[in-house]
Design a protein around this motif. Structure first.
Motif, PDB file in Angstrom:
ATOM      1  N   GLN A 150       0.947  -1.253   0.043  1.00  0.00           N
ATOM      2  CA  GLN A 150       0.087  -0.235   0.005  1.00  0.00           C
ATOM      3  C   GLN A 150       0.839   1.049   0.044  1.00  0.00           C
ATOM      4  O   GLN A 150       0.580   2.175  -0.541  1.00  0.00           O
ATOM      5  N   ASP A 194      -9.829   5.198   2.959  1.00  0.00           N
ATOM      6  CA  ASP A 194      -9.834   4.203   3.540  1.00  0.00           C
ATOM      7  C   ASP A 194     -11.339   3.954   4.054  1.00  0.00           C
ATOM      8  O   ASP A 194     -11.738   2.776   3.638  1.00  0.00           O
ATOM      9  N   SER A 209      -9.492   0.993  -6.136  1.00  0.00           N
ATOM     10  CA  SER A 209      -8.062   1.150  -6.266  1.00  0.00           C
ATOM     11  C   SER A 209      -7.824   2.464  -5.912  1.00  0.00           C
ATOM     12  O   SER A 209      -8.429   3.539  -5.966  1.00  0.00           O
ATOM     13  N   MET A 210      -6.768   2.848  -5.083  1.00  0.00           N
ATOM     14  CA  MET A 210      -6.101   3.945  -4.657  1.00  0.00           C
ATOM     15  C   MET A 210      -6.005   4.977  -5.694  1.00  0.00           C
ATOM     16  O   MET A 210      -6.367   6.074  -5.538  1.00  0.00           O
TER      17      MET A 210
END
Length: 240
Positions: A150, A194, A209-210
């Motif tokens: 991450q 988050d 997805s980030m």
């Protein structure tokens, strides 16, 4: 040596393959480590520790077993480094993920097919660690390494989506302000990511997805800024 000097006793060392070095891992006597393994890493089993006799292992034998996980004591090392006892841990990946990894490996191999040994390895997520089974089991070790990933994703987002490495030429203070501004923006919006990720995971069974999150966030912020700017201009016109 710089990294080793910064590690404190019992601290955990997590790094990707770019930092993999068997000799360095042998020096981590007072620390813990979790690392992915390189395809060409040689693994051994001890025939006699007393007389330092080791026999090379065939990784295929472990991976061919009818199991979705592995947790085996092995040895690694080089001629310049005494053999180091580690745990080989990992879990078998789904066919969908393995297929994606194989396709990526073929592309990186200039479109040429990869051998059966490498194909078999790409079906597994394998790591080595000096942490005992009593301290951490396989699933926790895998999760810890996933958390490290991450961090890699955050750096990728900051660079590719937030364009951290691209800015106008200016004085040092200007560049520092832009740099720290983007970093703070990423850190302050992480709790929002988050929350969104967990919410979608609970409702749809998979997260977001980030990179997609920050791409959409930038679009929304741009539209919000445009709207507020138009509202400000209209207000000034009416007031004047």
């Amino acid at each position: 040596s710089i990294i080793l000097s910064k590690l404190t006793e019992n601290e955990l060392f997590l790094a990707d393959l770019g930092y993999f070095d068997t000799v360095f891992l042998c020096k981590l006597q007072e620390n813990f480590f979790i690392s992915r393994i390189k395809i060409n890493l040689k693994l051994y089993k001890a025939v006699s520790e007393t007389y330092a006799i080791y026999e090379k292992l065939d990784l295929k034998e472990f991976l061919s077993q009818d199991s979705d996980s592995i947790d085996q004591q092995v040895y690694i090392g080089t001629e310049s480094c005494n053999k180091l006892k580690v745990r080989l841990v990992g879990n078998k990946l789904s066919n969908e993920i393995a297929t994606k990894r194989i396709k990526k490996a073929i592309l990186q191999n200039n479109g040429e097919d990869i051998d059966s040994h490498n194909r078999q390895l790409l079906h597994w997520n394998l790591m080595i660690t000096n942490i005992s089974k009593e301290t951490l089991n396989t699933s926790i070790i895998t999760e810890l390494y996933r958390i490290r990933w991450q961090i890699e994703l955050l750096f990728k987002v900051v660079k590719s989506t937030l364009s951290l490495d691209k800015m106008h030429v200016g004085k040092t203070k200007y560049v520092e302000a832009i740099l720290y501004g983007k970093l703070l923006g990423a850190l302050l919006t992480m709790p929002l990511y988050d929350s969104v990720d967990q919410s979608i995971l609970n409702s749809h069974g998979r997260g977001v997805s980030m990179q997609r999150f920050y791409t959409l966030l930038l679009v929304d912020l741009s539209q919000f800024y445009t709207l507020k700017k138009s509202h400000y201009i209209l207000t000034r016109r009416f007031l004047t």
